[in-house]
Design a protein around this motif. Structure first.
Motif, PDB file in Angstrom:
ATOM      1  N   LYS A  78       0.807  -1.220   0.000  1.00 29.40           N
ATOM      2  CA  LYS A  78       0.000   0.000   0.000  1.00 29.40           C
ATOM      3  C   LYS A  78       0.840   1.269   0.000  1.00 29.40           C
ATOM      4  O   LYS A  78       0.421   2.298  -0.543  1.00 29.40           O
ATOM      5  CB  LYS A  78      -0.944  -0.001   1.208  1.00 29.40           C
ATOM      6  CG  LYS A  78      -1.965  -1.105   1.153  1.00 29.40           C
ATOM      7  CD  LYS A  78      -2.774  -1.006  -0.111  1.00 29.40           C
ATOM      8  CE  LYS A  78      -3.539  -2.276  -0.406  1.00 29.40           C
ATOM      9  NZ  LYS A  78      -4.157  -2.267  -1.731  1.00 29.40           N
ATOM     10  N   SER A  82       0.309   3.874  -2.951  1.00 33.68           N
ATOM     11  CA  SER A  82      -0.143   5.231  -2.642  1.00 33.68           C
ATOM     12  C   SER A  82       0.808   6.275  -3.215  1.00 33.68           C
ATOM     13  O   SER A  82       0.383   7.306  -3.747  1.00 33.68           O
ATOM     14  CB  SER A  82      -0.268   5.411  -1.128  1.00 33.68           C
ATOM     15  OG  SER A  82      -1.225   4.513  -0.598  1.00 33.68           O
ATOM     16  N   GLN A 116      -7.874   6.879  -1.204  1.00 35.65           N
ATOM     17  CA  GLN A 116      -8.913   6.341  -0.321  1.00 35.65           C
ATOM     18  C   GLN A 116      -9.610   5.142  -0.961  1.00 35.65           C
ATOM     19  O   GLN A 116      -9.824   4.111  -0.316  1.00 35.65           O
ATOM     20  CB  GLN A 116      -9.918   7.452  -0.038  1.00 35.65           C
ATOM     21  CG  GLN A 116     -11.152   7.016   0.724  1.00 35.65           C
ATOM     22  CD  GLN A 116     -12.191   8.097   0.740  1.00 35.65           C
ATOM     23  OE1 GLN A 116     -11.929   9.212   1.139  1.00 35.65           O
ATOM     24  NE2 GLN A 116     -13.384   7.781   0.275  1.00 35.65           N
ATOM     25  N   PHE A 119      -7.326   2.060  -0.809  1.00 39.07           N
ATOM     26  CA  PHE A 119      -7.292   1.388   0.489  1.00 39.07           C
ATOM     27  C   PHE A 119      -8.603   0.683   0.788  1.00 39.07           C
ATOM     28  O   PHE A 119      -8.622  -0.476   1.207  1.00 39.07           O
ATOM     29  CB  PHE A 119      -6.991   2.404   1.598  1.00 39.07           C
ATOM     30  CG  PHE A 119      -5.536   2.598   1.870  1.00 39.07           C
ATOM     31  CD1 PHE A 119      -4.894   1.890   2.866  1.00 39.07           C
ATOM     32  CD2 PHE A 119      -4.792   3.507   1.127  1.00 39.07           C
ATOM     33  CE1 PHE A 119      -3.548   2.070   3.120  1.00 39.07           C
ATOM     34  CE2 PHE A 119      -3.439   3.697   1.366  1.00 39.07           C
ATOM     35  CZ  PHE A 119      -2.810   2.972   2.368  1.00 39.07           C
ATOM     36  N   ASP A 120      -9.729   1.383   0.566  1.00 41.44           N
ATOM     37  CA  ASP A 120     -11.024   0.819   0.929  1.00 41.44           C
ATOM     38  C   ASP A 120     -11.382  -0.394   0.084  1.00 41.44           C
ATOM     39  O   ASP A 120     -11.967  -1.356   0.577  1.00 41.44           O
ATOM     40  CB  ASP A 120     -12.113   1.880   0.786  1.00 41.44           C
ATOM     41  CG  ASP A 120     -12.046   2.918   1.886  1.00 41.44           C
ATOM     42  OD1 ASP A 120     -11.290   2.699   2.855  1.00 41.44           O
ATOM     43  OD2 ASP A 120     -12.731   3.949   1.779  1.00 41.44           O
ATOM     44  N   ASP A 122      -9.363  -2.530  -1.160  1.00 43.54           N
ATOM     45  CA  ASP A 122      -8.559  -3.671  -0.721  1.00 43.54           C
ATOM     46  C   ASP A 122      -9.106  -4.286   0.568  1.00 43.54           C
ATOM     47  O   ASP A 122      -8.911  -5.464   0.841  1.00 43.54           O
ATOM     48  CB  ASP A 122      -7.111  -3.213  -0.502  1.00 43.54           C
ATOM     49  CG  ASP A 122      -6.192  -4.358  -0.122  1.00 43.54           C
ATOM     50  OD1 ASP A 122      -5.973  -5.227  -0.973  1.00 43.54           O
ATOM     51  OD2 ASP A 122      -5.706  -4.386   1.026  1.00 43.54           O
ATOM     52  N   ARG A 123      -9.821  -3.481   1.358  1.00 46.45           N
ATOM     53  CA  ARG A 123     -10.338  -3.978   2.637  1.00 46.45           C
ATOM     54  C   ARG A 123     -11.581  -4.839   2.453  1.00 46.45           C
ATOM     55  O   ARG A 123     -11.999  -5.548   3.365  1.00 46.45           O
ATOM     56  CB  ARG A 123     -10.678  -2.793   3.546  1.00 46.45           C
ATOM     57  CG  ARG A 123      -9.431  -2.056   4.049  1.00 46.45           C
ATOM     58  CD  ARG A 123      -9.821  -0.759   4.719  1.00 46.45           C
ATOM     59  NE  ARG A 123      -8.645  -0.017   5.171  1.00 46.45           N
ATOM     60  CZ  ARG A 123      -8.664   1.258   5.525  1.00 46.45           C
ATOM     61  NH1 ARG A 123      -9.782   1.936   5.465  1.00 46.45           N
ATOM     62  NH2 ARG A 123      -7.559   1.863   5.926  1.00 46.45           N
ATOM     63  N   TYR A 275      -5.991   6.970   6.634  1.00 41.84           N
ATOM     64  CA  TYR A 275      -5.190   6.599   5.471  1.00 41.84           C
ATOM     65  C   TYR A 275      -3.719   6.977   5.559  1.00 41.84           C
ATOM     66  O   TYR A 275      -2.936   6.608   4.676  1.00 41.84           O
ATOM     67  CB  TYR A 275      -5.813   7.201   4.203  1.00 41.84           C
ATOM     68  CG  TYR A 275      -7.219   6.728   3.998  1.00 41.84           C
ATOM     69  CD1 TYR A 275      -7.480   5.441   3.525  1.00 41.84           C
ATOM     70  CD2 TYR A 275      -8.294   7.539   4.328  1.00 41.84           C
ATOM     71  CE1 TYR A 275      -8.780   4.998   3.370  1.00 41.84           C
ATOM     72  CE2 TYR A 275      -9.600   7.100   4.174  1.00 41.84           C
ATOM     73  CZ  TYR A 275      -9.834   5.824   3.699  1.00 41.84           C
ATOM     74  OH  TYR A 275     -11.126   5.374   3.560  1.00 41.84           O
ATOM     75  N   PRO A 279      -2.203   3.361   8.870  1.00 37.34           N
ATOM     76  CA  PRO A 279      -1.290   2.465   8.122  1.00 37.34           C
ATOM     77  C   PRO A 279       0.161   2.603   8.564  1.00 37.34           C
ATOM     78  O   PRO A 279       0.878   1.596   8.681  1.00 37.34           O
ATOM     79  CB  PRO A 279      -1.477   2.919   6.664  1.00 37.34           C
ATOM     80  CG  PRO A 279      -2.828   3.522   6.631  1.00 37.34           C
ATOM     81  CD  PRO A 279      -2.992   4.198   7.965  1.00 37.34           C
TER      82      PRO A 279
END
Length: 384
Positions: A78, A82, A116, A119-120, A122-123, A275, A279
Protein backbone atom coordinates in the motif's frame (compact mmCIF):
# COMPACT_ATOMS: atom_id res chain seq x y z
CA UNK A 1 -14.18 28.31 -11.09
CA UNK A 2 -14.79 27.85 -7.37
CA UNK A 3 -18.19 26.41 -6.47
CA UNK A 4 -20.59 28.92 -4.85
CA UNK A 5 -18.37 31.83 -5.95
CA UNK A 6 -21.00 33.79 -7.89
CA UNK A 7 -24.71 34.06 -8.55
CA UNK A 8 -24.49 32.15 -11.84
CA UNK A 9 -23.44 29.02 -9.95
CA UNK A 10 -26.45 29.26 -7.63
CA UNK A 11 -28.84 29.88 -10.52
CA UNK A 12 -27.55 26.93 -12.54
CA UNK A 13 -27.61 24.49 -9.65
CA UNK A 14 -30.95 25.82 -8.47
CA UNK A 15 -32.31 24.86 -11.88
CA UNK A 16 -30.68 21.42 -11.69
CA UNK A 17 -32.04 20.87 -8.17
CA UNK A 18 -35.53 21.86 -9.32
CA UNK A 19 -35.35 19.54 -12.32
CA UNK A 20 -34.15 16.76 -10.04
CA UNK A 21 -37.19 17.22 -7.82
CA UNK A 22 -39.51 17.16 -10.86
CA UNK A 23 -37.89 13.94 -12.05
CA UNK A 24 -38.24 12.48 -8.55
CA UNK A 25 -41.97 13.32 -8.37
CA UNK A 26 -43.22 12.83 -11.91
CA UNK A 27 -40.62 11.14 -14.12
CA UNK A 28 -38.70 8.72 -11.91
CA UNK A 29 -37.80 6.42 -14.82
CA UNK A 30 -36.67 9.21 -17.17
CA UNK A 31 -32.98 9.14 -16.20
CA UNK A 32 -30.77 7.49 -13.60
CA UNK A 33 -29.36 9.76 -10.89
CA UNK A 34 -25.80 8.81 -11.90
CA UNK A 35 -26.36 9.97 -15.47
CA UNK A 36 -28.05 13.15 -14.22
CA UNK A 37 -25.08 13.92 -11.97
CA UNK A 38 -22.74 13.27 -14.90
CA UNK A 39 -24.68 15.81 -16.97
CA UNK A 40 -24.44 18.35 -14.15
CA UNK A 41 -20.72 17.74 -13.81
CA UNK A 42 -20.08 18.21 -17.52
CA UNK A 43 -22.06 21.46 -17.59
CA UNK A 44 -20.13 22.74 -14.58
CA UNK A 45 -16.75 21.90 -16.09
CA UNK A 46 -17.62 23.44 -19.46
CA UNK A 47 -19.12 26.69 -18.20
CA UNK A 48 -17.37 27.40 -14.90
CA UNK A 49 -13.72 26.68 -15.61
CA UNK A 50 -12.29 30.06 -16.75
CA UNK A 51 -10.24 28.58 -19.61
CA UNK A 52 -10.84 25.51 -21.79
CA UNK A 53 -7.29 24.32 -21.06
CA UNK A 54 -8.16 24.14 -17.36
CA UNK A 55 -11.22 22.00 -17.98
CA UNK A 56 -9.35 19.74 -20.37
CA UNK A 57 -6.33 19.38 -18.06
CA UNK A 58 -8.45 18.63 -15.01
CA UNK A 59 -10.58 15.96 -16.71
CA UNK A 60 -7.49 14.48 -18.39
CA UNK A 61 -5.81 14.30 -15.01
CA UNK A 62 -8.77 12.38 -13.58
CA UNK A 63 -8.67 9.90 -16.48
CA UNK A 64 -4.91 9.49 -15.99
CA UNK A 65 -5.44 8.77 -12.31
CA UNK A 66 -8.22 6.29 -13.14
CA UNK A 67 -6.04 4.25 -15.49
CA UNK A 68 -3.13 4.51 -13.07
CA UNK A 69 -5.45 3.25 -10.34
CA UNK A 70 -6.33 0.18 -12.42
CA UNK A 71 -2.62 -0.65 -12.52
CA UNK A 72 -1.92 0.19 -8.89
CA UNK A 73 -4.97 -1.85 -7.88
CA UNK A 74 -2.85 -4.96 -8.45
CA UNK A 75 -0.03 -3.78 -6.15
CA UNK A 76 -0.25 -5.31 -2.69
CA UNK A 77 2.22 -2.92 -1.01
CA UNK A 78 0.00 0.00 0.00
CA UNK A 79 2.87 2.41 0.63
CA UNK A 80 4.29 2.05 -2.88
CA UNK A 81 0.84 2.00 -4.41
CA UNK A 82 -0.14 5.23 -2.64
CA UNK A 83 3.11 6.95 -3.64
CA UNK A 84 2.55 5.96 -7.26
CA UNK A 85 -0.98 7.37 -7.19
CA UNK A 86 0.31 10.60 -5.63
CA UNK A 87 3.23 10.91 -8.05
CA UNK A 88 1.40 12.91 -10.78
CA UNK A 89 0.24 15.47 -8.20
CA UNK A 90 3.74 15.70 -6.69
CA UNK A 91 5.37 16.21 -10.10
CA UNK A 92 2.85 18.88 -11.10
CA UNK A 93 3.09 20.82 -7.85
CA UNK A 94 6.87 20.63 -7.88
CA UNK A 95 7.35 21.62 -11.50
CA UNK A 96 4.40 23.63 -12.82
CA UNK A 97 4.88 27.32 -12.08
CA UNK A 98 1.55 28.46 -13.47
CA UNK A 99 -0.83 26.66 -11.12
CA UNK A 100 -3.77 28.44 -12.75
CA UNK A 101 -3.48 25.85 -15.51
CA UNK A 102 -4.77 23.13 -13.20
CA UNK A 103 -6.78 23.73 -10.05
CA UNK A 104 -4.50 23.57 -7.04
CA UNK A 105 -7.13 22.30 -4.60
CA UNK A 106 -8.62 20.03 -7.26
CA UNK A 107 -5.37 18.16 -7.70
CA UNK A 108 -5.06 17.51 -3.99
CA UNK A 109 -8.63 16.33 -3.52
CA UNK A 110 -8.56 14.02 -6.53
CA UNK A 111 -5.38 12.44 -5.18
CA UNK A 112 -6.82 12.04 -1.69
CA UNK A 113 -9.95 10.44 -3.05
CA UNK A 114 -8.22 7.92 -5.30
CA UNK A 115 -5.86 6.79 -2.52
CA UNK A 116 -8.91 6.34 -0.32
CA UNK A 117 -10.61 4.13 -2.95
CA UNK A 118 -7.37 2.15 -3.25
CA UNK A 119 -7.29 1.39 0.49
CA UNK A 120 -11.02 0.82 0.93
CA UNK A 121 -11.34 -1.47 -2.07
CA UNK A 122 -8.56 -3.67 -0.72
CA UNK A 123 -10.34 -3.98 2.64
CA UNK A 124 -13.41 -5.55 1.05
CA UNK A 125 -13.75 -9.32 1.11
CA UNK A 126 -13.90 -9.50 -2.67
CA UNK A 127 -12.32 -6.32 -4.09
CA UNK A 128 -13.22 -5.55 -7.65
CA UNK A 129 -12.42 -2.90 -10.26
CA UNK A 130 -14.22 0.42 -9.92
CA UNK A 131 -16.50 1.43 -12.79
CA UNK A 132 -15.29 4.57 -14.54
CA UNK A 133 -18.66 6.34 -14.15
CA UNK A 134 -18.68 5.81 -10.38
CA UNK A 135 -15.04 6.88 -10.23
CA UNK A 136 -15.52 10.12 -12.19
CA UNK A 137 -18.69 11.11 -10.35
CA UNK A 138 -16.92 10.68 -7.02
CA UNK A 139 -13.88 12.66 -8.21
CA UNK A 140 -15.75 15.47 -9.92
CA UNK A 141 -18.95 15.99 -7.89
CA UNK A 142 -19.25 19.79 -8.30
CA UNK A 143 -20.19 20.84 -4.73
CA UNK A 144 -17.01 19.22 -3.36
CA UNK A 145 -14.76 19.25 -6.43
CA UNK A 146 -12.18 21.72 -5.14
CA UNK A 147 -12.45 22.25 -1.39
CA UNK A 148 -14.29 19.26 0.02
CA UNK A 149 -15.61 18.02 2.39
CA UNK A 150 -13.82 14.76 1.67
CA UNK A 151 -16.40 12.02 1.15
CA UNK A 152 -15.91 8.24 1.18
CA UNK A 153 -16.33 6.37 -2.11
CA UNK A 154 -18.51 3.51 -0.82
CA UNK A 155 -20.80 5.94 1.01
CA UNK A 156 -21.05 8.25 -2.02
CA UNK A 157 -21.70 5.33 -4.38
CA UNK A 158 -24.39 4.05 -2.02
CA UNK A 159 -26.22 7.38 -2.35
CA UNK A 160 -25.99 7.40 -6.15
CA UNK A 161 -27.15 3.77 -6.32
CA UNK A 162 -30.34 4.70 -4.46
CA UNK A 163 -31.16 7.23 -7.15
CA UNK A 164 -33.72 10.03 -6.83
CA UNK A 165 -35.51 8.29 -3.95
CA UNK A 166 -33.18 10.09 -1.55
CA UNK A 167 -34.67 13.46 -2.48
CA UNK A 168 -37.43 13.80 0.13
CA UNK A 169 -39.23 16.66 1.87
CA UNK A 170 -37.12 16.23 5.00
CA UNK A 171 -33.96 16.11 2.91
CA UNK A 172 -34.88 19.33 1.11
CA UNK A 173 -35.67 21.15 4.36
CA UNK A 174 -32.32 20.13 5.85
CA UNK A 175 -30.59 21.09 2.62
CA UNK A 176 -32.08 24.59 2.61
CA UNK A 177 -31.06 25.08 6.25
CA UNK A 178 -27.48 24.08 5.41
CA UNK A 179 -27.45 26.34 2.37
CA UNK A 180 -28.82 29.29 4.34
CA UNK A 181 -26.22 28.87 7.07
CA UNK A 182 -23.44 28.54 4.51
CA UNK A 183 -24.54 31.64 2.60
CA UNK A 184 -24.65 33.64 5.84
CA UNK A 185 -21.20 32.44 6.89
CA UNK A 186 -19.56 33.00 3.50
CA UNK A 187 -21.27 36.10 2.13
CA UNK A 188 -22.18 37.97 5.32
CA UNK A 189 -19.82 37.07 8.17
CA UNK A 190 -16.67 36.27 6.16
CA UNK A 191 -17.25 39.28 3.92
CA UNK A 192 -17.77 41.54 6.94
CA UNK A 193 -14.55 40.32 8.57
CA UNK A 194 -12.64 40.71 5.30
CA UNK A 195 -13.91 44.19 4.51
CA UNK A 196 -13.95 45.82 7.93
CA UNK A 197 -11.18 44.00 9.81
CA UNK A 198 -8.77 41.99 7.68
CA UNK A 199 -8.35 44.58 4.92
CA UNK A 200 -7.57 47.32 7.47
CA UNK A 201 -4.41 45.59 8.72
CA UNK A 202 -0.93 46.10 7.30
CA UNK A 203 0.04 42.53 6.45
CA UNK A 204 3.71 43.49 5.98
CA UNK A 205 4.09 45.06 9.41
CA UNK A 206 6.59 43.48 11.81
CA UNK A 207 4.92 45.12 14.81
CA UNK A 208 3.74 42.48 17.27
CA UNK A 209 0.35 44.16 17.66
CA UNK A 210 -0.30 44.21 13.92
CA UNK A 211 0.80 40.59 13.55
CA UNK A 212 -1.46 39.49 16.43
CA UNK A 213 -4.34 41.44 14.88
CA UNK A 214 -3.72 39.79 11.52
CA UNK A 215 -3.50 36.36 13.14
CA UNK A 216 -6.92 36.64 14.79
CA UNK A 217 -8.57 38.41 11.85
CA UNK A 218 -7.41 35.79 9.35
CA UNK A 219 -8.41 32.89 11.62
CA UNK A 220 -11.93 34.26 12.06
CA UNK A 221 -12.22 34.99 8.35
CA UNK A 222 -10.95 31.54 7.34
CA UNK A 223 -13.43 29.82 9.62
CA UNK A 224 -16.46 31.64 8.24
CA UNK A 225 -15.24 31.32 4.65
CA UNK A 226 -14.37 27.62 4.81
CA UNK A 227 -17.31 26.60 7.00
CA UNK A 228 -19.57 28.55 4.65
CA UNK A 229 -18.33 26.63 1.63
CA UNK A 230 -18.69 23.34 3.50
CA UNK A 231 -22.25 24.00 4.62
CA UNK A 232 -23.27 25.13 1.14
CA UNK A 233 -21.74 21.95 -0.27
CA UNK A 234 -23.73 19.90 2.23
CA UNK A 235 -26.93 21.71 1.30
CA UNK A 236 -26.51 21.43 -2.45
CA UNK A 237 -25.43 17.80 -2.11
CA UNK A 238 -28.64 16.96 -0.26
CA UNK A 239 -30.73 18.71 -2.94
CA UNK A 240 -29.09 16.39 -5.49
CA UNK A 241 -29.53 13.27 -3.36
CA UNK A 242 -26.00 13.11 -1.87
CA UNK A 243 -25.25 13.36 1.86
CA UNK A 244 -21.99 15.32 1.89
CA UNK A 245 -20.09 14.75 5.19
CA UNK A 246 -20.26 17.27 8.02
CA UNK A 247 -17.08 19.33 8.26
CA UNK A 248 -17.14 22.04 10.98
CA UNK A 249 -18.37 21.98 14.58
CA UNK A 250 -17.29 25.04 16.60
CA UNK A 251 -13.56 24.30 16.17
CA UNK A 252 -12.44 27.30 18.22
CA UNK A 253 -14.04 25.68 21.27
CA UNK A 254 -11.64 22.72 21.03
CA UNK A 255 -9.74 21.74 24.16
CA UNK A 256 -6.76 20.02 22.51
CA UNK A 257 -5.29 19.28 19.03
CA UNK A 258 -7.15 15.98 18.69
CA UNK A 259 -10.44 17.70 19.50
CA UNK A 260 -9.60 20.48 17.05
CA UNK A 261 -9.28 18.06 14.12
CA UNK A 262 -12.60 16.46 15.05
CA UNK A 263 -14.17 19.90 14.65
CA UNK A 264 -12.08 21.71 12.00
CA UNK A 265 -12.30 20.21 8.51
CA UNK A 266 -13.41 16.98 10.22
CA UNK A 267 -13.52 15.02 6.97
CA UNK A 268 -9.82 15.79 6.41
CA UNK A 269 -8.99 14.86 10.00
CA UNK A 270 -10.74 11.52 9.58
CA UNK A 271 -8.98 10.94 6.26
CA UNK A 272 -5.54 11.67 7.73
CA UNK A 273 -6.24 9.29 10.61
CA UNK A 274 -7.51 6.42 8.47
CA UNK A 275 -5.19 6.60 5.47
CA UNK A 276 -1.92 7.98 6.82
CA UNK A 277 -1.64 7.63 10.59
CA UNK A 278 -3.15 4.15 11.02
CA UNK A 279 -1.29 2.47 8.12
CA UNK A 280 1.98 4.03 9.27
CA UNK A 281 1.38 3.10 12.91
CA UNK A 282 0.54 -0.49 11.93
CA UNK A 283 3.74 -0.67 9.88
CA UNK A 284 6.05 0.83 12.50
CA UNK A 285 4.47 -1.26 15.27
CA UNK A 286 5.70 -4.33 13.41
CA UNK A 287 9.32 -3.27 13.92
CA UNK A 288 10.73 -5.39 16.76
CA UNK A 289 13.34 -2.79 17.73
CA UNK A 290 10.59 -0.24 18.44
CA UNK A 291 8.32 -2.45 20.55
CA UNK A 292 9.61 -0.78 23.73
CA UNK A 293 8.97 2.75 22.43
CA UNK A 294 5.18 3.19 22.06
CA UNK A 295 5.35 6.96 22.60
CA UNK A 296 7.86 7.34 19.78
CA UNK A 297 5.72 5.21 17.46
CA UNK A 298 2.64 7.32 18.12
CA UNK A 299 4.42 10.67 18.00
CA UNK A 300 6.33 9.87 14.83
CA UNK A 301 3.03 8.90 13.21
CA UNK A 302 1.40 12.16 14.30
CA UNK A 303 4.34 14.24 13.08
CA UNK A 304 4.47 12.44 9.73
CA UNK A 305 0.71 12.73 9.23
CA UNK A 306 0.55 16.48 9.71
CA UNK A 307 3.76 17.12 7.80
CA UNK A 308 2.26 15.26 4.83
CA UNK A 309 -0.85 17.41 5.25
CA UNK A 310 1.37 20.47 4.92
CA UNK A 311 2.95 19.20 1.70
CA UNK A 312 -0.51 18.24 0.42
CA UNK A 313 -1.60 21.87 0.73
CA UNK A 314 1.41 22.92 -1.30
CA UNK A 315 5.18 22.99 -1.45
CA UNK A 316 5.40 26.56 -0.13
CA UNK A 317 7.10 27.16 3.21
CA UNK A 318 3.94 28.48 4.87
CA UNK A 319 1.99 25.28 4.14
CA UNK A 320 4.76 22.92 5.17
CA UNK A 321 5.64 24.79 8.38
CA UNK A 322 1.97 25.02 9.32
CA UNK A 323 1.65 21.23 8.97
CA UNK A 324 4.79 20.73 11.06
CA UNK A 325 3.40 23.03 13.76
CA UNK A 326 0.17 21.03 13.98
CA UNK A 327 2.31 17.90 14.15
CA UNK A 328 4.28 19.32 17.10
CA UNK A 329 1.05 20.32 18.85
CA UNK A 330 -0.26 16.77 18.48
CA UNK A 331 2.98 15.18 19.72
CA UNK A 332 3.10 17.40 22.80
CA UNK A 333 -0.54 16.70 23.65
CA UNK A 334 -0.13 12.96 23.08
CA UNK A 335 2.92 12.85 25.36
CA UNK A 336 1.00 14.83 27.99
CA UNK A 337 -1.96 12.39 27.88
CA UNK A 338 0.31 9.34 28.13
CA UNK A 339 2.21 10.88 31.06
CA UNK A 340 -1.02 11.68 32.89
CA UNK A 341 -2.26 8.11 32.38
CA UNK A 342 1.00 6.66 33.67
CA UNK A 343 1.05 8.84 36.78
CA UNK A 344 -2.69 8.55 37.41
CA UNK A 345 -3.13 12.32 37.67
CA UNK A 346 -3.13 15.49 35.62
CA UNK A 347 0.52 16.55 35.63
CA UNK A 348 -0.31 20.05 34.36
CA UNK A 349 -3.56 21.15 36.01
CA UNK A 350 -3.51 18.92 39.08
CA UNK A 351 -6.82 18.97 40.95
CA UNK A 352 -7.99 22.25 39.44
CA UNK A 353 -11.75 22.56 38.86
CA UNK A 354 -12.71 20.77 35.57
CA UNK A 355 -14.65 23.79 34.32
CA UNK A 356 -11.65 26.03 34.87
CA UNK A 357 -9.41 23.48 33.16
CA UNK A 358 -11.76 23.43 30.17
CA UNK A 359 -11.80 27.21 29.86
CA UNK A 360 -8.00 27.39 30.06
CA UNK A 361 -7.65 24.55 27.55
CA UNK A 362 -9.98 26.28 25.07
CA UNK A 363 -8.03 29.54 25.44
CA UNK A 364 -4.69 27.80 24.85
CA UNK A 365 -5.89 25.72 21.91
CA UNK A 366 -7.61 28.70 20.28
CA UNK A 367 -4.43 30.75 20.32
CA UNK A 368 -2.26 27.86 19.18
CA UNK A 369 -4.66 27.09 16.31
CA UNK A 370 -4.78 30.75 15.27
CA UNK A 371 -0.98 30.89 15.16
CA UNK A 372 -0.73 27.76 12.99
CA UNK A 373 -3.42 29.10 10.65
CA UNK A 374 -1.62 32.45 10.53
CA UNK A 375 1.49 30.64 9.33
CA UNK A 376 -0.67 28.69 6.86
CA UNK A 377 -2.02 31.94 5.41
CA UNK A 378 1.43 33.05 4.24
CA UNK A 379 0.72 36.47 5.75
CA UNK A 380 3.39 36.14 8.44
CA UNK A 381 5.97 38.78 7.37
CA UNK A 382 8.93 36.48 8.03
CA UNK A 383 7.60 34.00 5.44
CA UNK A 384 7.08 36.51 2.62
Amino acid sequence: MLPFADIDFFILFGIFAGLGLIIRLFLPKLIALKHYLLLITLVYIIFFFPKPIQAFAFVAYCYLIYFLFNYVFKISNKLWGSLLLALPMILIKASVKDMNMISFAGLSYVTFRVIQIYFDNDRERSPKPVAILDFLLFMLFPPTILIGPIDRFNRFKGDTDEGFTRITGTQITTALNDLSLGVAQKFIFAEFVSRFWLSKINADSHHIGDMANMMYAYSVYLYFDFAGYSNMAMGLGKLLGIDVPFNFNSPYLSINPQDFWRRWHASLGDWLRDYIFRPYYKWISGKKKLKLYPVFRQNSGLFLTFTIMGFWNGFSANFIISGVIFGVYSMVHNTYVITCNKKGRDVLFGSLNPTVVRVISIFIMFNFACFALYVFSGKLPFLH
